[in-house]
Scaffold this active site. Sequence first.
Site, short mmCIF file in Angstrom:
data_model
loop_
_atom_site.label_atom_id
_atom_site.label_comp_id
_atom_site.label_asym_id
_atom_site.label_seq_id
_atom_site.Cartn_x
_atom_site.Cartn_y
_atom_site.Cartn_z
N CYS A 133 5.03 -23.67 -47.01
CA CYS A 133 4.77 -22.70 -46.30
C CYS A 133 4.64 -23.04 -44.70
O CYS A 133 4.32 -23.77 -45.05
CB CYS A 133 3.29 -21.85 -46.81
SG CYS A 133 3.31 -20.92 -46.13
N CYS A 136 2.21 -21.44 -42.81
CA CYS A 136 1.07 -22.19 -43.19
C CYS A 136 0.74 -23.08 -42.30
O CYS A 136 0.01 -23.51 -41.63
CB CYS A 136 0.55 -22.59 -44.60
SG CYS A 136 0.91 -20.95 -45.61
N ASP A 137 1.61 -24.47 -42.44
CA ASP A 137 1.46 -25.64 -42.79
C ASP A 137 2.41 -25.89 -41.52
O ASP A 137 2.36 -27.47 -40.76
CB ASP A 137 1.81 -26.64 -43.71
CG ASP A 137 0.90 -26.51 -44.61
OD1 ASP A 137 -0.26 -25.67 -44.36
OD2 ASP A 137 1.74 -26.95 -45.51
#
Length: 321
Positions: A133, A136-137
């Site tokens: 992701c 997300c990261d």
Amino acid sequence: MRQVVIIGSGPAGYTAAIYAARANLEPLVIASSVAFGGELMKTTEVENFPGFPDGIMGPELMMKMQAQAERFGAEIVYDDVTKVELDGDVKRITMGDGTVHEALTVIYATGSEYRKLGLDDETRLSGYGVSWCATCDGAFFKQKKVAVIGGGDSALEEATFLTRFADVVYLVHRRDEMRASAAMQDRARADAKIEFLWNKEVAHIYGDDKVTGIGLVDTVDGSETTLDVTGVFVAIGSDPRTHLIHGQLDLTEAGTVAVEGRSSRTNIAGVFAAGDVVDPTYKQAVTAAGSGTVAALDAEHYLADLDPALLARATGSAVTA
Ligand code: NAP
């Protein structure tokens, strides 16, 4: 007892909830404890959902769908289903906290989950440089070199997003042509930070406690190379999430839940399936939403034909002779 329980809270689940709620069926949506809202919660801008000419952020779109379902009386619970018992007139859904929900109909809309490369080090270094992701990261990789694995729309979307942070994004694909849409390919090719590595498979992910690089094998000549990266984003597609219903619902050869023709009817009466879990081909938010509509209408028709005594048990109303 409920008339309708919807398992899943992506575009299919929430659209089914909007339709079922507007039909006064007071649906319960089981939205999962961590993955509520489905895959769009992990994406950035959605440019192809009709009605949003300037695009909309994935999480915002899902919040709007949820609000729309709640406005008409859908109830949402944030927990995971651990077991479903689908046979018979009354279906039973067991939750992580032990609660059992009974329902006359179930709409199964659990979507799909990310594929893994299948390397031991992939699991070991998950969260330590290996990710599924970018939204997300991605921010952890400012001014770093990262690799994105895959040649579909997801891989190009991840790669393009990662250029906001990383200095270099290697797009590693096992063939020499991509299956991503032309628009996504054009955008990625025009981005100077994205470097394409063709005909390469990931054989190793290196690093003791954090990713330090990947080992690649050329699929044409077998030559091996090492790439120094601190991030590996795996974007090689997804598989339908069917673990809960194995042995109960029939599956297709592609592993999706089998439904009758263009309907959402599964092999068990009163159980309907919608979204990516039935779709091996299109997997779009808008097609999932359409599929959720079909499931809600099918459930509504099924309930309308049901024994009034059973229906009365679900609605708590008296049966009239
Ligand atoms: P996908 O289209 O199935 O592409 C998966 C890619 O990963 C393929 O290029 C495949 O290679 C590669 N791959 C699969 N297994 C692999 C492995 N073990 N090792 C290395 N490479 C592997 O999946 P997706 O990109 O997630 O897209 C799924 C659907 O969602 C598509 O319909 C797509 O259009 C849609 N989508 C749309 C958007 C958008 O419109 N904004 C964004 C994301 C996804 P091969 O090509 O060699 O098979």
